[in-house]
Design a protein around this motif. Structure first.
Motif, PDB file in Angstrom:
ATOM      1  N   TYR A 139      -5.528  13.952  -1.027  1.00  0.00           N
ATOM      2  CA  TYR A 139      -5.253  12.532  -1.283  1.00  0.00           C
ATOM      3  C   TYR A 139      -6.570  11.739  -1.322  1.00  0.00           C
ATOM      4  N   PRO A 140      -6.563  10.566  -2.035  1.00  0.00           N
ATOM      5  CA  PRO A 140      -7.791   9.765  -2.151  1.00  0.00           C
ATOM      6  C   PRO A 140      -8.377   9.382  -0.800  1.00  0.00           C
ATOM      7  N   ALA A 141      -7.515   9.286   0.222  1.00  0.00           N
ATOM      8  CA  ALA A 141      -8.012   8.864   1.530  1.00  0.00           C
ATOM      9  C   ALA A 141      -9.071   9.823   2.079  1.00  0.00           C
ATOM     10  N   PHE A 174      -5.814  -4.505  -5.310  1.00  0.00           N
ATOM     11  CA  PHE A 174      -7.184  -4.691  -4.814  1.00  0.00           C
ATOM     12  C   PHE A 174      -7.916  -3.374  -4.590  1.00  0.00           C
ATOM     13  N   ARG A 175      -7.407  -2.298  -5.162  1.00  0.00           N
ATOM     14  CA  ARG A 175      -8.047  -0.998  -4.886  1.00  0.00           C
ATOM     15  C   ARG A 175      -9.354  -0.834  -5.657  1.00  0.00           C
ATOM     16  N   GLY A 176     -10.186   0.086  -5.161  1.00  0.00           N
ATOM     17  CA  GLY A 176     -11.444   0.400  -5.845  1.00  0.00           C
ATOM     18  C   GLY A 176     -12.506  -0.677  -5.703  1.00  0.00           C
ATOM     19  N   MET A 177     -12.295  -1.614  -4.762  1.00  0.00           N
ATOM     20  CA  MET A 177     -13.272  -2.701  -4.557  1.00  0.00           C
ATOM     21  C   MET A 177     -14.052  -2.513  -3.255  1.00  0.00           C
ATOM     22  N   GLY A 178     -13.817  -1.382  -2.598  1.00  0.00           N
ATOM     23  CA  GLY A 178     -14.520  -1.145  -1.336  1.00  0.00           C
ATOM     24  C   GLY A 178     -13.860  -1.812  -0.143  1.00  0.00           C
ATOM     25  N   LEU A 179     -12.616  -2.303  -0.318  1.00  0.00           N
ATOM     26  CA  LEU A 179     -11.993  -3.066   0.776  1.00  0.00           C
ATOM     27  C   LEU A 179     -11.513  -2.179   1.922  1.00  0.00           C
ATOM     28  N   ALA A 180     -10.987  -0.977   1.603  1.00  0.00           N
ATOM     29  CA  ALA A 180     -10.589  -0.082   2.694  1.00  0.00           C
ATOM     30  C   ALA A 180     -11.825   0.322   3.494  1.00  0.00           C
ATOM     31  N   THR A 181     -12.899   0.608   2.787  1.00  0.00           N
ATOM     32  CA  THR A 181     -14.153   0.949   3.475  1.00  0.00           C
ATOM     33  C   THR A 181     -14.548  -0.192   4.410  1.00  0.00           C
ATOM     34  N   ALA A 182     -14.511  -1.412   3.882  1.00  0.00           N
ATOM     35  CA  ALA A 182     -14.963  -2.567   4.677  1.00  0.00           C
ATOM     36  C   ALA A 182     -14.058  -2.801   5.885  1.00  0.00           C
ATOM     37  N   ALA A 238       0.827  -1.218   0.000  1.00  0.00           N
ATOM     38  CA  ALA A 238       0.000   0.000   0.000  1.00  0.00           C
ATOM     39  C   ALA A 238       0.855   1.259   0.000  1.00  0.00           C
ATOM     40  N   TRP A 239       2.010   1.208   0.668  1.00  0.00           N
ATOM     41  CA  TRP A 239       2.824   2.411   0.871  1.00  0.00           C
ATOM     42  C   TRP A 239       4.148   2.351   0.112  1.00  0.00           C
ATOM     43  N   HIS A 240       4.229   1.505  -0.915  1.00  0.00           N
ATOM     44  CA  HIS A 240       5.478   1.322  -1.655  1.00  0.00           C
ATOM     45  C   HIS A 240       6.063   2.659  -2.125  1.00  0.00           C
ATOM     46  N   LEU A 300     -12.244   8.483   0.980  1.00  0.00           N
ATOM     47  CA  LEU A 300     -12.529   7.249   1.739  1.00  0.00           C
ATOM     48  C   LEU A 300     -13.180   7.602   3.081  1.00  0.00           C
ATOM     49  N   TYR A 301     -12.571   8.520   3.820  1.00  0.00           N
ATOM     50  CA  TYR A 301     -13.072   8.823   5.168  1.00  0.00           C
ATOM     51  C   TYR A 301     -14.384   9.609   5.125  1.00  0.00           C
ATOM     52  N   GLN A 302     -14.535  10.473   4.126  1.00  0.00           N
ATOM     53  CA  GLN A 302     -15.836  11.148   3.976  1.00  0.00           C
ATOM     54  C   GLN A 302     -16.933  10.099   3.774  1.00  0.00           C
ATOM     55  N   PRO A 356      -2.038   3.124  10.567  1.00  0.00           N
ATOM     56  CA  PRO A 356      -2.480   3.597   9.260  1.00  0.00           C
ATOM     57  C   PRO A 356      -3.555   2.682   8.651  1.00  0.00           C
ATOM     58  N   VAL A 357      -3.966   3.056   7.444  1.00  0.00           N
ATOM     59  CA  VAL A 357      -4.965   2.304   6.653  1.00  0.00           C
ATOM     60  C   VAL A 357      -4.355   2.113   5.278  1.00  0.00           C
ATOM     61  N   GLY A 358      -4.566   0.989   4.648  1.00  0.00           N
ATOM     62  CA  GLY A 358      -4.028   0.815   3.291  1.00  0.00           C
ATOM     63  C   GLY A 358      -4.674  -0.341   2.561  1.00  0.00           C
ATOM     64  N   THR A 359      -4.617  -0.265   1.226  1.00  0.00           N
ATOM     65  CA  THR A 359      -5.081  -1.359   0.358  1.00  0.00           C
ATOM     66  C   THR A 359      -3.983  -1.621  -0.665  1.00  0.00           C
ATOM     67  N   ASP A 360      -3.646  -2.891  -0.855  1.00  0.00           N
ATOM     68  CA  ASP A 360      -2.700  -3.285  -1.904  1.00  0.00           C
ATOM     69  C   ASP A 360      -3.243  -2.755  -3.247  1.00  0.00           C
TER      70      ASP A 360
HETATM   71  C1  LIG Z   1      -6.730   5.326   0.243  1.00  0.00           C
HETATM   72  C2  LIG Z   1      -6.831   3.814   0.037  1.00  0.00           C
HETATM   73  C3  LIG Z   1      -6.714   3.137   1.406  1.00  0.00           C
HETATM   74  C4  LIG Z   1      -8.194   3.494  -0.579  1.00  0.00           C
HETATM   75  O1  LIG Z   1      -8.326   2.075  -0.651  1.00  0.00           O
HETATM   76  P1  LIG Z   1      -9.502   1.362  -1.509  1.00  0.00           P
HETATM   77  O2  LIG Z   1      -9.631  -0.032  -0.987  1.00  0.00           O
HETATM   78  O3  LIG Z   1      -9.249   1.534  -2.949  1.00  0.00           O
HETATM   79  O4  LIG Z   1     -10.752   2.249  -1.063  1.00  0.00           O
HETATM   80  P2  LIG Z   1     -12.304   1.911  -1.341  1.00  0.00           P
HETATM   81  O5  LIG Z   1     -12.417   1.007  -2.536  1.00  0.00           O
HETATM   82  O6  LIG Z   1     -12.922   1.437  -0.065  1.00  0.00           O
HETATM   83  O7  LIG Z   1     -12.836   3.347  -1.737  1.00  0.00           O
HETATM   84  C5  LIG Z   1     -13.291   4.257  -0.768  1.00  0.00           C
HETATM   85  C6  LIG Z   1     -13.710   5.560  -1.439  1.00  0.00           C
HETATM   86  O8  LIG Z   1     -12.546   6.280  -1.830  1.00  0.00           O
HETATM   87  C7  LIG Z   1     -12.583   6.560  -3.216  1.00  0.00           C
HETATM   88  N1  LIG Z   1     -11.266   6.363  -3.780  1.00  0.00           N
HETATM   89  C8  LIG Z   1     -10.419   5.353  -3.533  1.00  0.00           C
HETATM   90  N2  LIG Z   1      -9.297   5.525  -4.264  1.00  0.00           N
HETATM   91  C9  LIG Z   1      -9.467   6.678  -4.967  1.00  0.00           C
HETATM   92  C10 LIG Z   1      -8.665   7.390  -5.895  1.00  0.00           C
HETATM   93  N3  LIG Z   1      -7.447   6.954  -6.253  1.00  0.00           N
HETATM   94  N4  LIG Z   1      -9.136   8.550  -6.386  1.00  0.00           N
HETATM   95  C11 LIG Z   1     -10.358   9.017  -6.030  1.00  0.00           C
HETATM   96  N5  LIG Z   1     -11.173   8.361  -5.161  1.00  0.00           N
HETATM   97  C12 LIG Z   1     -10.725   7.215  -4.640  1.00  0.00           C
HETATM   98  C13 LIG Z   1     -13.525   5.519  -3.796  1.00  0.00           C
HETATM   99  O9  LIG Z   1     -14.106   5.967  -4.991  1.00  0.00           O
HETATM  100  C14 LIG Z   1     -14.528   5.342  -2.707  1.00  0.00           C
HETATM  101  O10 LIG Z   1     -15.485   6.378  -2.762  1.00  0.00           O
HETATM  102  P3  LIG Z   1     -17.019   6.025  -3.015  1.00  0.00           P
HETATM  103  O11 LIG Z   1     -17.430   5.253  -1.783  1.00  0.00           O
HETATM  104  O12 LIG Z   1     -17.650   7.364  -3.113  1.00  0.00           O
HETATM  105  O13 LIG Z   1     -17.042   5.217  -4.258  1.00  0.00           O
HETATM  106  C15 LIG Z   1      -5.722   3.293  -0.932  1.00  0.00           C
HETATM  107  O14 LIG Z   1      -5.730   4.081  -2.101  1.00  0.00           O
HETATM  108  C16 LIG Z   1      -4.316   3.291  -0.336  1.00  0.00           C
HETATM  109  O15 LIG Z   1      -3.888   2.314   0.283  1.00  0.00           O
HETATM  110  N6  LIG Z   1      -3.571   4.391  -0.527  1.00  0.00           N
HETATM  111  C17 LIG Z   1      -2.196   4.532  -0.028  1.00  0.00           C
HETATM  112  C18 LIG Z   1      -2.165   4.577   1.474  1.00  0.00           C
HETATM  113  C19 LIG Z   1      -3.036   5.694   2.049  1.00  0.00           C
HETATM  114  O16 LIG Z   1      -3.054   6.811   1.548  1.00  0.00           O
HETATM  115  N7  LIG Z   1      -3.731   5.380   3.167  1.00  0.00           N
HETATM  116  C20 LIG Z   1      -4.583   6.316   3.874  1.00  0.00           C
HETATM  117  C21 LIG Z   1      -3.767   7.150   4.790  1.00  0.00           C
HETATM  118  S1  LIG Z   1      -4.674   8.175   5.902  1.00  0.00           S
END
Ligand SMILES: CC(C)(COP(=O)(O)OP(=O)(O)OC[C@H]1O[C@@H](n2cnc3c(N)ncnc32)[C@H](O)[C@@H]1OP(=O)(O)O)[C@@H](O)C(=O)NCCC(=O)NCCS
Length: 280
Positions: free
Chosen positions: A257-259, A224-232, A163-165, A262-264, A217-221
């Protein structure tokens, strides 16, 4: 009037004392949760020689500390001892300091020394969410959310590194994280993919005195991104934190950042932000 006495950091017992200050003065106007110190101190190994850490004590407890690395300073000062903000700054003589907008006593000391807000610097949104009701996580078929155990440390580190590579977290450093107070294995959650890989994770640190759970922290490989796994995985970990007594969850994503999205989506709303002050 009691005078604060300052001294050098001598080891893990002092880290625990620094965490006690974080716990004692925690509020929405404080930038530091007990989990921040544990994670930041142990996520990597081999950095200690580059750190300078100093404590100020009065009446048997830590009332301020400073942790300096290169030109950066992290400091936490009991608002009841506002003058110590200046003492910590004068000891560290930093070029850059990050503060939360509510840390007025620290901001006052910075401005008195000529520091100015760096408007181009990245900043963190401090976001929170009540844990009164946390929905059940929804996972794709074959994926399972569960706490990671000590037998899982290799895969736990792999998912973090993916996730943090590029990441400097190693099995050795993660074992140190797991040994740090207040780490709880029951709050270190992963999503396991059907092929056994760990796909996403959420580590929660619980401040049991203030009933505040920090996601860090929180992260997704990326596979596997965009599958709702970080949310779950965040929902699963927050439900566990709620069961352990937490009433509120906090997290600090970097603006832009995309996170943040995620948190919103998880129901977090911003309550504060950081500012970086630089010496002109
Ligand atoms: C941020 C991160 C954890 C998201 O993981 P993920 O499993 O892809 O997230 P989800 O599939 O659960 O998506 C959650 C929401 O974020 C949005 N999202 C995720 N990645 C996104 C991206 N690259 N750009 C825009 N939105 C994004 C999704 O669309 C989703 O929104 P929605 O519910 O309105 O559809 C992942 O990109 C990551 O590991 N990033 C690097 C580490 C990091 O930044 N961690 C957070 C630190 S606080």
């Amino acid at each position: 009037m009691v005078k604060a006495v300052e001294r050098q950091y001598t080891g893990p017992a002092d880290l625990r004392a620094m965490q006690s200050l974080a716990e004692r003065i925690w509020s929405p106007a404080s930038h530091c949760h007990v989990g921040d110190l544990a994670w930041q101190r142990f996520e990597h190994v081999g950095r200690e020689p580059a750190w300078r850490t100093r404590l100020w004590e009065a009446d048997g407890q830590v009332v301020a500390w400073g942790w300096a690395e290169a030109g950066h300073l992290s400091l936490l000062v009991d608002p009841a001892w506002p003058e110590l903000a200046g003492s910590v700054l004068d000891w560290a003589s930093p070029s850059e300091v990050k503060v939360l907008d509510g840390e007025k006593h620290v901001i006052t000391a910075l401005e008195r020394r000529g520091f100015q807000v760096a408007s181009d610097a990245p900043f963190h949104h401090y976001m929170s969410r009540s844990l009164a009701e946390v929905p059940s996580p929804a996972l794709p078929d074959g994926f399972v959310a569960r706490p990671a155990g000590s037998a899982d440390v290799d895969r736990r580190v792999e998912v973090h590194r993916a996730a943090w590579h590029p990441s400097r977290v190693t099995v050795e450093s993660y074992r140190n994280v797991m040994a740090a107070w207040p780490y709880r294995g029951s709050l270190d959650w992963v999503v396991e993919a059907p092929d056994g890989r760990f796909a996403a994770y959420c580590l929660i640190w619980l401040d049991a005195v203030n009933s505040v759970a920090e996601l860090e922290p929180v992260g997704t490989d990326p596979a596997f991104r965009g599958m709702g796994l970080a949310t779950a995985v965040c929902l699963a970990a927050m439900r566990a934190a709620s069961e352990a007594g937490a009433e509120q969850a906090i997290v600090y994503p970097v603006d832009g950042y995309p996170a943040v999205k995620l948190y919103q989506g998880l129901g977090f709303t911003p309550y504060a932000r950081t500012f970086t002050y630089r010496r002109p």
